[in-house]
Design an enzyme around this catalytic site. Structure first.
Site, PDB file in Angstrom:
ATOM      1  CD  GLN A  73      40.981  79.623  34.385  1.00 26.92           C
ATOM      2  OE1 GLN A  73      41.909  78.922  33.943  1.00 26.92           O
ATOM      3  NE2 GLN A  73      40.534  79.515  35.613  1.00 26.92           N
ATOM      4  CB  THR A  84      37.578  66.624  32.115  1.00 26.51           C
ATOM      5  OG1 THR A  84      37.226  68.006  32.075  1.00 26.51           O
ATOM      6  CG2 THR A  84      37.958  66.233  33.531  1.00 26.51           C
ATOM      7  CG  HIS A 122      44.855  75.494  42.548  1.00 28.97           C
ATOM      8  ND1 HIS A 122      45.676  75.565  41.448  1.00 28.97           N
ATOM      9  CD2 HIS A 122      43.606  75.815  42.109  1.00 28.97           C
ATOM     10  CE1 HIS A 122      44.961  75.904  40.374  1.00 28.97           C
ATOM     11  NE2 HIS A 122      43.706  76.064  40.747  1.00 28.97           N
ATOM     12  CD  GLU A 146      48.823  76.047  41.593  1.00 25.36           C
ATOM     13  OE1 GLU A 146      48.922  76.072  42.825  1.00 25.36           O
ATOM     14  OE2 GLU A 146      48.235  75.135  40.976  1.00 25.36           O
ATOM     15  CD  GLU A 158      40.533  69.462  39.303  1.00 24.29           C
ATOM     16  OE1 GLU A 158      39.427  69.027  39.693  1.00 24.29           O
ATOM     17  OE2 GLU A 158      40.668  70.520  38.661  1.00 24.29           O
ATOM     18  NE  ARG A 187      45.772  77.221  34.165  1.00 19.70           N
ATOM     19  CZ  ARG A 187      44.989  76.658  35.071  1.00 19.70           C
ATOM     20  NH1 ARG A 187      43.783  77.163  35.319  1.00 19.70           N
ATOM     21  NH2 ARG A 187      45.385  75.585  35.708  1.00 19.70           N
TER      22      ARG A 187
HETATM   23 MN    MN Z   1      39.812  72.323  37.952  1.00 14.28          MN
END
Ligand code: MN
Length: 418
Positions: A237, A254, A132, A360, A200, A234
């Site tokens: 970010q 989250t 990643h 990705e 994750e 993104r």
């Molecule tokens: Mn993360």
């Protein structure tokens, strides 16, 4: 270790995520009742508050389970964790003399609402998957500068917000944020157009510490694991991340899966970390297998349509274990507390189909991901339901986590409207 058989018939198949080998911890309610602790077994939940009330389980002077979190049990420490697991196994195993007393305390999972399984004290997210980090670094900085020089020596992380951690099935509202304009001096405030997931695992700290701890102590202090989706904006970010890392890009939500899968359930699946390019410094060195062989999958379902699997990978692809992350977290003296949550970092494998985020998978929006419905995705659309799945496959049994899902709601017309 083979399947352990239970008198709960649905717990005895090779496919059930919740056999007697698992015994994950959650918080549930049914119509008109308060949320309380429960343990999943087959398609049932053992009502732990009722089991304690009836005297079937007695681990402490004060009640531990008539509350909507597992923090009180965690605070009892590893000896009590082990005693509980032993007791639950004895109550639920095939041939148990307690069956008649325990059976009325089972609640069908289909009738239950699941809640956050623990109170999150603090939340830290790491960036510890090599594939990643290499993919993201290549996109943001070019292949030569993909991995920063520190990356192979320390697990990179940032302090996130415990307040925005939610349980599976909580809808997630597309955020607004400050985005880069055509020129760096002219940003604009707009709904996020590049909303993404991050596949994750979350490790839950079950023992307080004050000052530096070793990797082995850190492993001992971890109570269990959940699936974790670190939703990421993104475009926010890309504009904000230098020089101090992500901030508002990670502040929306989250999502975690509802069942805490404990360390003993995962012990048979421990694996070593990948080969190290550089030897780690002593305080972070591998001291045993502390990653786990857990198959992971991401599915995306457009509103009202069937889901497509968009990625498949495995937790063993990580470069740093949660124990190494926790040990690193304490090196400068930070106390850690019961209920601290550590996100592993996005888990991607080496292959294109093994990438744990859309940025990705679509390579920054240049290679749209094909869905079975005929649609394509670069990033998440309103109405999409994104689900993480995780399971470890044993000899005739499965250790499952339960889904970690969230549906994307459209951005508000004006987030400042009162
Ligand atoms: Mn993360």
């Amino acid at each position: 270790m083979p399947l352990k058989t239970s008198w709960v018939a649905t717990a005895n198949s090779a496919e059930t995520p919740f056999p007697l080998n698992n015994l994950p911890y959650g918080v549930f309610s049914t119509d008109g009742t308060e949320a309380r602790c429960g343990v999943a077994i087959g398609d049932m939940i053992l009502d732990m508050a009722a089991a304690e009330e009836s005297g079937l389980i007695a681990l402490a002077d004060d009640p531990l389970f008539d509350v909507p979190y597992w923090n009180d049990l965690m605070a009892q420490g590893p000896a009590v964790w082990a005693a509980l697991r032993e007791r639950l196994t004895a109550l639920l195993e095939e041939g148990s003399e307690a069956r008649e007393t325990v059976e009325p305390l089972l609640v069908p999972m289909a009738q239950a609402t699941l809640h956050m399984p623990f109170m999150v004290s603090e939340y830290t997210d790491f960036y510890a998957g090599r594939h990643h980090a290499t993919n993201i670094g290549t996109m943001f900085r070019g292949a030569e500068n993909a991995l920063p020089p520190n990356w192979l020596h320390i697990p990179i992380g940032y302090n996130g917000r415990a307040s925005s951690v939610v349980v599976s099935d909580t809808p997630v509202r597309r955020p607004w944020g400050q985005l880069k304009g055509p020129n760096d001096d002219k940003p604009r405030f707009a709904p996020c157009a590049r909303f993404d997931l991050e596949l994750e695992m979350g490790a839950i700290v079950g023992v307080d510490s004050d000052g530096p701890i070793t990797v082995q102590e850190a492993d001992n202090n971890i109570f269990g694991y959940v699936l974790l989706n670190d939703w990421s904006a993104r475009d926010i970010q890309a504009w904000e991340y230098q020089p101090l890392g992500p901030f508002q890009a990670k502040a929306t939500a989250t999502t975690i899966s509802p069942w805490i899968v404990t360390k003993p359930a995962l012990d048979p699946f421990r694996v070593d970390a990948p080969a190290r390019e550089f030897e780690l410094l002593d305080h972070l060195k591998d001291v045993g297998p502390m990653l786990y062989d857990i198959d992971l999958e991401v599915t995306l379902a457009p509103d009202g349509k069937p889901a497509t699997t968009i990625a498949r990978t495995n937790y063993k692809e990580m470069y740093y274990s949660s124990a190494q992350q926790l040990a690193h977290h304490t090196t400068a003296g930070s106390p850690m507390n019961v209920g601290d949550l550590l996100g592993s970092g996005t888990i991607s494998g080496p292959e294109k189909t093994q990438r744990g985020s859309l940025i990705e998978l679509s390579w920054g929006g240049k290679e749209p991901v094909q869905l079975d419905t005929g649609e394509t995705r670069n990033f998440l659309e309103d109405g999409d339901t994104l689900t993480l799945h995780g399971s470890a496959r044993g000899d005739g049994y499965t250790i499952g986590f339960g889904p970690c899902a969230g549906k994307i709601l459209p951005a508000l017309d004006d987030p400042y409207k009162r």
